[in-house]
Write an enzyme that holds these catalytic residues in place. Structure first.
Site, PDB file in Angstrom:
ATOM      1  N   ARG A 112       0.816  -1.208   0.000  1.00 31.81           N
ATOM      2  CA  ARG A 112       0.000   0.000   0.000  1.00 31.81           C
ATOM      3  C   ARG A 112       0.857   1.269   0.000  1.00 31.81           C
ATOM      4  O   ARG A 112       0.552   2.237  -0.682  1.00 31.81           O
ATOM      5  CB  ARG A 112      -0.929   0.013   1.217  1.00 31.81           C
ATOM      6  CG  ARG A 112      -2.115  -0.930   1.097  1.00 31.81           C
ATOM      7  CD  ARG A 112      -3.040  -0.809   2.287  1.00 31.81           C
ATOM      8  NE  ARG A 112      -4.166  -1.719   2.152  1.00 31.81           N
ATOM      9  CZ  ARG A 112      -5.301  -1.430   1.527  1.00 31.81           C
ATOM     10  NH1 ARG A 112      -5.442  -0.230   0.980  1.00 31.81           N
ATOM     11  NH2 ARG A 112      -6.274  -2.317   1.453  1.00 31.81           N
ATOM     12  N   GLU A 142      -1.772  -8.640   3.661  1.00 37.52           N
ATOM     13  CA  GLU A 142      -3.212  -8.712   3.922  1.00 37.52           C
ATOM     14  C   GLU A 142      -3.755 -10.013   3.350  1.00 37.52           C
ATOM     15  O   GLU A 142      -3.262 -10.524   2.348  1.00 37.52           O
ATOM     16  CB  GLU A 142      -3.935  -7.513   3.295  1.00 37.52           C
ATOM     17  CG  GLU A 142      -3.420  -6.169   3.807  1.00 37.52           C
ATOM     18  CD  GLU A 142      -4.104  -4.994   3.135  1.00 37.52           C
ATOM     19  OE1 GLU A 142      -5.199  -5.198   2.553  1.00 37.52           O
ATOM     20  OE2 GLU A 142      -3.557  -3.882   3.186  1.00 37.52           O
ATOM     21  N   GLU A 153     -10.280  -0.854  -5.262  1.00 40.37           N
ATOM     22  CA  GLU A 153      -9.486  -0.094  -4.299  1.00 40.37           C
ATOM     23  C   GLU A 153      -8.114   0.241  -4.880  1.00 40.37           C
ATOM     24  O   GLU A 153      -7.593   1.344  -4.677  1.00 40.37           O
ATOM     25  CB  GLU A 153      -9.341  -0.891  -2.999  1.00 40.37           C
ATOM     26  CG  GLU A 153      -8.683  -0.107  -1.879  1.00 40.37           C
ATOM     27  CD  GLU A 153      -8.654  -0.881  -0.568  1.00 40.37           C
ATOM     28  OE1 GLU A 153      -8.199  -0.310   0.428  1.00 40.37           O
ATOM     29  OE2 GLU A 153      -9.082  -2.060  -0.556  1.00 40.37           O
ATOM     30  N   ASP A 213     -11.136   8.385 -10.049  1.00 39.04           N
ATOM     31  CA  ASP A 213     -11.475   9.677  -9.457  1.00 39.04           C
ATOM     32  C   ASP A 213     -10.462  10.713  -9.917  1.00 39.04           C
ATOM     33  O   ASP A 213      -9.682  11.251  -9.130  1.00 39.04           O
ATOM     34  CB  ASP A 213     -11.494   9.569  -7.932  1.00 39.04           C
ATOM     35  CG  ASP A 213     -11.988  10.859  -7.276  1.00 39.04           C
ATOM     36  OD1 ASP A 213     -12.678  11.633  -7.969  1.00 39.04           O
ATOM     37  OD2 ASP A 213     -11.678  11.085  -6.090  1.00 39.04           O
ATOM     38  N   HIS A 433     -18.522  30.731 -18.687  1.00 34.76           N
ATOM     39  CA  HIS A 433     -17.105  31.038 -18.511  1.00 34.76           C
ATOM     40  C   HIS A 433     -16.596  30.107 -17.421  1.00 34.76           C
ATOM     41  O   HIS A 433     -16.779  30.366 -16.230  1.00 34.76           O
ATOM     42  CB  HIS A 433     -16.914  32.505 -18.134  1.00 34.76           C
ATOM     43  CG  HIS A 433     -17.501  33.461 -19.127  1.00 34.76           C
ATOM     44  ND1 HIS A 433     -16.838  33.805 -20.293  1.00 34.76           N
ATOM     45  CD2 HIS A 433     -18.685  34.109 -19.158  1.00 34.76           C
ATOM     46  CE1 HIS A 433     -17.595  34.648 -20.990  1.00 34.76           C
ATOM     47  NE2 HIS A 433     -18.717  34.843 -20.326  1.00 34.76           N
ATOM     48  N   CYS A 435     -13.758  29.320 -16.196  1.00 32.57           N
ATOM     49  CA  CYS A 435     -12.745  29.732 -15.225  1.00 32.57           C
ATOM     50  C   CYS A 435     -13.369  30.475 -14.048  1.00 32.57           C
ATOM     51  O   CYS A 435     -12.754  30.589 -12.982  1.00 32.57           O
ATOM     52  CB  CYS A 435     -11.684  30.591 -15.898  1.00 32.57           C
ATOM     53  SG  CYS A 435     -12.379  31.898 -16.917  1.00 32.57           S
TER      54      CYS A 435
END
Length: 468
Positions: A112, A142, A153, A213, A433, A435
């Site tokens: 990890r 694990e 994950e 993500d 717009h 921005c």
């Protein structure tokens, strides 16, 4: 967050292709050639539609409004149908590759704390054919068995580390919510090999129907799709510089003697995300000595856009695409546009409309204005995909801040969702717009007109309608 799985389209219903469809694929591919022509004609359709709308507004006959709405709804149905068909076709091609995969599962074992290094070392040299196998992830130390959860994950952990600023691979620009390659990645050992690895990871996620993500800049999605960037894409990076270029195109530059086909070091350093080592750059051979004229200013603006958004990070883009296209061919992913590709990679966001409404600021309108009240009534009736399209249209991405819309970022820091009154002809489309997270909304004469214009804008509007 709603998943975009290989057997589902974005509305959540099953859409597998019927048995025997494989023999029809050449005809389906021919259909997409027609779709490309349809996309190319969308701007013409919009102009024609705007003319019809203006003509109908002048007509006081009772049926004029319904004619306008039916025109737009028919156009929207055609576009929605093409997009749904495109996703079904994409997934059918991916399923074919899965079915043709003969090797065993793709097993990796990672720590990890070193998920990037371990994943990179175990995947970067694997043949591309191996990457098409079912991924099986084990986290060292694990006892969990990967039945799908560990893979999900792993994708989330890995993408978090890849896009962390400490990795030097990607940098945020504009509203600090979207990423593109960092020009300073050259300070990372084997940085181009890492970009090829990242391209493989993003493609593998698409291949496996997993969501990431991460949200790229609009220009980087265009690079993945092989679509030419334009000066409009600079607005998301630096709105002031974009305004300067826009001013040049709209005004006479004959009296600017020091404007040449080059960028000086200070200018380039500012635009290219505070790059530390830059020199004067010629946009074309001998550019320092070639003045920009009225006849050549469009060429100048195009070359500036290419340099800022492409040439400055060309090695990183090429390496990413080398890894990405090993799994996802360019001609297959090109059936989508940049906004559809974002939803394909990142999924549909969960948008809390009450939170968005509570965090919205108004200029020229108030919360009690009829147009504002119509706007929220119309948006409350949107499905999840249209909500995502609205957020993309106004902010440049469908990403929702973890802290809610009160934490929405603009080009220079926190910037809430804005609705500004747009003055002029009421039949105009809304513009945005990105921005400034700003929606310019004309003062429409009815809720139905607002709905028709807003849907047309978020489904079909291009840069000419203000999409930054």
């Amino acid at each position: 967050m709603s998943n975009i799985n290989m057997g589902e389209h974005v509305h959540g219903t099953s859409s597998p292709l019927p048995p025997g469809t494989q023999r029809l694929l050449p005809f389906i591919e021919a259909f997409f050639v027609l779709c490309e022509k349809l996309q190319a004609n969308i701007s013409i359709m919009q102009q024609d539609h705007a003319i019809v709308t203006a003509r109908e507004v002048k007509d006081s006959a009772g049926g004029s409004a319904s004619l306008t709405v039916s025109c737009s709804e028919d156009s929207q149905r055609r576009v929605d149908g093409a997009v749904t068909f495109a996703r079904a076709y994409f997934r059918s091609r991916i399923r074919q590759q899965h079915e043709q995969q003969l090797s065993g599962p793709l097993r990796i074992s990672v720590r990890r704390a070193y998920v990037l290094e371990d994943s990179y070392n175990q995947l970067r040299m694997r043949p591309s054919q191996d990457l098409k196998g079912r991924l099986n992830v084990q986290f060292q130390g694990e006892e969990g068995i990967d039945a799908g959860g560990l893979t999900r994950e792993w994708y989330q952990l890995l993408s978090r580390v890849i896009f962390d600023k400490g990795a030097l691979l990607f940098t945020t620009v504009g509203n600090n919510a979207t990423f593109q390659p960092n020009p300073n990645s050259v300070y990372q050992t084997e940085h181009l090999s890492y970009f090829k690895f990242v391209g493989r990871v993003v493609a593998k996620a698409l291949f496996d129907g997993q969501l990431l993500d991460v949200y790229f800049t609009r220009s980087f999605y265009k690079h993945i799709l092989g679509v030419k960037v334009t000066y409009h894409d600079i607005e998301a990076v630096d709105p002031d510089y974009y305004k300067n270029l826009k001013w040049m195109l709209e005004n006479d530059v004959s009296d600017i003697p020091d404007l040449t086909f080059s960028m000086d070091a200070d200018e380039e350093k500012h635009i290219l995300y505070e790059k530390t080592e830059v020199t004067d750059y010629e946009l074309k051979p001998g550019g320092r000595n070639i003045r920009v004229t009225e006849e050549t200013k469009h060429e100048y603006v195009d070359l500036v856009a290419d340099h800022i958004l492409t040439n400055a990070i060309r090695p990183q883009i090429n390496s990413f695409l080398e890894g990405f296209n090993e799994l996802i061919p360019g001609e297959l992913i090109s059936i989508f546009n940049d906004k559809e590709l974002e939803l394909l990679i990142s999924g549909l966001p969960e948008i809390d409309l009450d939170d968005l409404k509570a965090s919205t600021e108004y200029t020229g309108y108030t919360a009690a204005s009829s147009v504002v009240q119509w706007f929220w009534e119309v948006v409350r009736g949107f499905n999840k995909e249209d909500m995502a399209r609205l957020l993309q249209f106004v902010t440049g991405t469908s990403k929702v801040p973890l802290e809610g819309f009160k934490a929405l970022q603009g080009i220079s820091g926190p910037q809430r969702f804005q609705i500004h009154k747009a003055y002029g002809a009421p039949e105009r489309l809304p513009s945005a717009h990105t921005c400034f997270n700003q929606l310019d909304l004309p003062e429409y004469t009815s809720k139905e007109q607002l709905q028709e214009r807003l849907l047309l804008a978020i489904h079909e509007a291009s840069e000419g309608f203000g999409f930054g």
